[in-house]
Design a protein around this motif. Sequence first.
Motif, short mmCIF file in Angstrom:
data_model
loop_
_atom_site.label_atom_id
_atom_site.label_comp_id
_atom_site.label_asym_id
_atom_site.label_seq_id
_atom_site.Cartn_x
_atom_site.Cartn_y
_atom_site.Cartn_z
N ALA A 240 0.82 -1.22 0.00
CA ALA A 240 0.00 0.00 0.00
C ALA A 240 0.85 1.25 0.00
O ALA A 240 0.40 2.32 -0.44
CB ALA A 240 -0.95 -0.01 1.20
N HIS A 241 2.08 1.15 0.50
CA HIS A 241 2.98 2.30 0.55
C HIS A 241 4.36 1.86 0.08
O HIS A 241 4.89 0.83 0.53
CB HIS A 241 3.08 2.86 1.98
CG HIS A 241 1.76 3.29 2.55
ND1 HIS A 241 1.14 4.46 2.19
CD2 HIS A 241 0.94 2.68 3.44
CE1 HIS A 241 0.00 4.57 2.83
NE2 HIS A 241 -0.15 3.50 3.60
N ILE A 242 4.95 2.64 -0.85
CA ILE A 242 6.30 2.38 -1.31
C ILE A 242 7.10 3.66 -1.23
O ILE A 242 6.55 4.76 -1.15
CB ILE A 242 6.33 1.82 -2.75
CG1 ILE A 242 5.69 2.81 -3.74
CG2 ILE A 242 5.65 0.47 -2.83
CD1 ILE A 242 5.75 2.32 -5.17
N ASP A 243 8.41 3.52 -1.25
CA ASP A 243 9.29 4.68 -1.15
C ASP A 243 9.11 5.58 -2.37
O ASP A 243 9.06 5.11 -3.50
CB ASP A 243 10.75 4.20 -1.07
CG ASP A 243 11.70 5.32 -0.68
OD1 ASP A 243 11.89 6.24 -1.49
OD2 ASP A 243 12.25 5.26 0.43
N GLU A 244 9.04 6.89 -2.14
CA GLU A 244 8.83 7.82 -3.24
C GLU A 244 10.01 7.88 -4.19
O GLU A 244 9.90 8.38 -5.31
CB GLU A 244 8.54 9.22 -2.71
CG GLU A 244 9.68 9.84 -1.94
CD GLU A 244 9.31 11.17 -1.33
OE1 GLU A 244 10.22 11.92 -0.96
OE2 GLU A 244 8.11 11.46 -1.21
N TYR A 245 11.18 7.38 -3.76
CA TYR A 245 12.37 7.35 -4.60
C TYR A 245 12.62 5.96 -5.19
O TYR A 245 13.72 5.67 -5.63
CB TYR A 245 13.59 7.81 -3.81
CG TYR A 245 13.46 9.21 -3.28
CD1 TYR A 245 13.60 10.31 -4.13
CD2 TYR A 245 13.17 9.44 -1.94
CE1 TYR A 245 13.46 11.61 -3.66
CE2 TYR A 245 13.04 10.74 -1.46
CZ TYR A 245 13.18 11.81 -2.32
OH TYR A 245 13.04 13.09 -1.86
N MET B 2 -5.26 2.73 -19.19
CA MET B 2 -4.13 3.61 -18.91
C MET B 2 -4.42 4.51 -17.71
O MET B 2 -3.57 4.69 -16.83
CB MET B 2 -3.81 4.48 -20.13
CG MET B 2 -2.57 5.36 -19.95
SD MET B 2 -2.32 6.52 -21.32
CE MET B 2 -3.61 7.72 -20.95
N MET B 3 -5.65 5.04 -17.65
CA MET B 3 -5.97 5.95 -16.55
C MET B 3 -6.18 5.20 -15.24
O MET B 3 -5.97 5.78 -14.16
CB MET B 3 -7.18 6.80 -16.92
CG MET B 3 -6.92 7.76 -18.08
SD MET B 3 -5.42 8.77 -17.88
CE MET B 3 -5.89 9.81 -16.48
N GLU B 4 -6.56 3.95 -15.31
CA GLU B 4 -6.63 3.14 -14.08
C GLU B 4 -5.22 2.97 -13.50
O GLU B 4 -5.03 3.07 -12.27
CB GLU B 4 -7.26 1.78 -14.37
CG GLU B 4 -8.77 1.85 -14.60
CD GLU B 4 -9.35 0.51 -15.02
OE1 GLU B 4 -8.56 -0.46 -15.18
OE2 GLU B 4 -10.58 0.42 -15.19
N ILE B 5 -4.25 2.72 -14.35
CA ILE B 5 -2.86 2.61 -13.88
C ILE B 5 -2.36 3.97 -13.42
O ILE B 5 -1.63 4.07 -12.42
CB ILE B 5 -1.97 2.04 -15.00
CG1 ILE B 5 -2.41 0.61 -15.35
CG2 ILE B 5 -0.49 2.05 -14.58
CD1 ILE B 5 -2.38 -0.36 -14.19
N TYR B 6 -2.74 5.02 -14.12
CA TYR B 6 -2.37 6.38 -13.71
C TYR B 6 -2.82 6.66 -12.28
O TYR B 6 -2.05 7.20 -11.46
CB TYR B 6 -3.00 7.39 -14.68
CG TYR B 6 -3.00 8.81 -14.19
CD1 TYR B 6 -1.90 9.65 -14.38
CD2 TYR B 6 -4.12 9.34 -13.54
CE1 TYR B 6 -1.90 10.96 -13.92
CE2 TYR B 6 -4.13 10.65 -13.08
CZ TYR B 6 -3.03 11.46 -13.28
OH TYR B 6 -3.04 12.76 -12.82
N LYS C 245 -3.40 4.59 -9.85
CA LYS C 245 -2.58 3.84 -8.90
C LYS C 245 -1.20 4.47 -8.77
O LYS C 245 -0.64 4.56 -7.67
CB LYS C 245 -2.46 2.39 -9.35
CG LYS C 245 -3.75 1.60 -9.28
CD LYS C 245 -3.54 0.16 -9.75
CE LYS C 245 -4.83 -0.63 -9.71
NZ LYS C 245 -4.64 -2.03 -10.18
N ALA C 246 -0.66 4.91 -9.90
CA ALA C 246 0.69 5.48 -9.91
C ALA C 246 0.77 6.76 -9.09
O ALA C 246 1.68 6.93 -8.27
CB ALA C 246 1.13 5.75 -11.35
#
Length: 204
Positions: free
Chosen positions: A76-81, A105-109, A111-112
């Motif tokens: 659920a949380h990853i490093d911003e770098y 594409m916008m579904e992945i957007y 999440k990204a």
Amino acid sequence: MDASNELAIFHSGYDLNSSEDKQKGDRNARLILMELEEHPDDYDMMGYLGDAYYSIRDNNERAEEWYRKSIDRMPAHIDEYDVRNAVTFWKLMTILYKKNDEQAMMEIYEKAIRLIPKECDYDYIAGKFYVAKQDFKKGAYHLARALQILEKHGSINRGGGKFAPATARGHGNFLPGAIYSTEPLRKALSAVMPCVKQTVAAVQ
């Protein structure tokens, strides 16, 4: 077996054209699959496997498959770098862009930007997509947002970034065209252009 020690060097942005390079890509894929047999939930390795297929022409379907598997297993949380996962998102968005699959594409957007909110590439890809479709209102929104993120945070994941170099090459011209094609957004130009100029100066 630790396949990461055996892998040929990955270059995230190139296409493998020669038969020798294709053999390297195939070899990388085989080694990563061996690693995944021992660590089946390793989403980083799944991203690398996506890269291996992405680098070989006509393998985008398999690349998409493994990028999706990687994203599905991300926490659920990853490093911003986290460059590895930043690359996974923008390469999958690029594949879907080329397939003209707006919804996917916008579904992945979504999440990204939730997991890596300081990365500007995702809005850059979305903006280019909508400008190409002549949906200038959405295109202007995403390109302006990409510029704002770049101005505030820089290109935090420089290992995979697309937007900052593209701005230096002139792709920032998408934004004024998109804004002028949408009457209500013309006023935004005066606020955005100083950011454009500062961004281009910073990356040149």
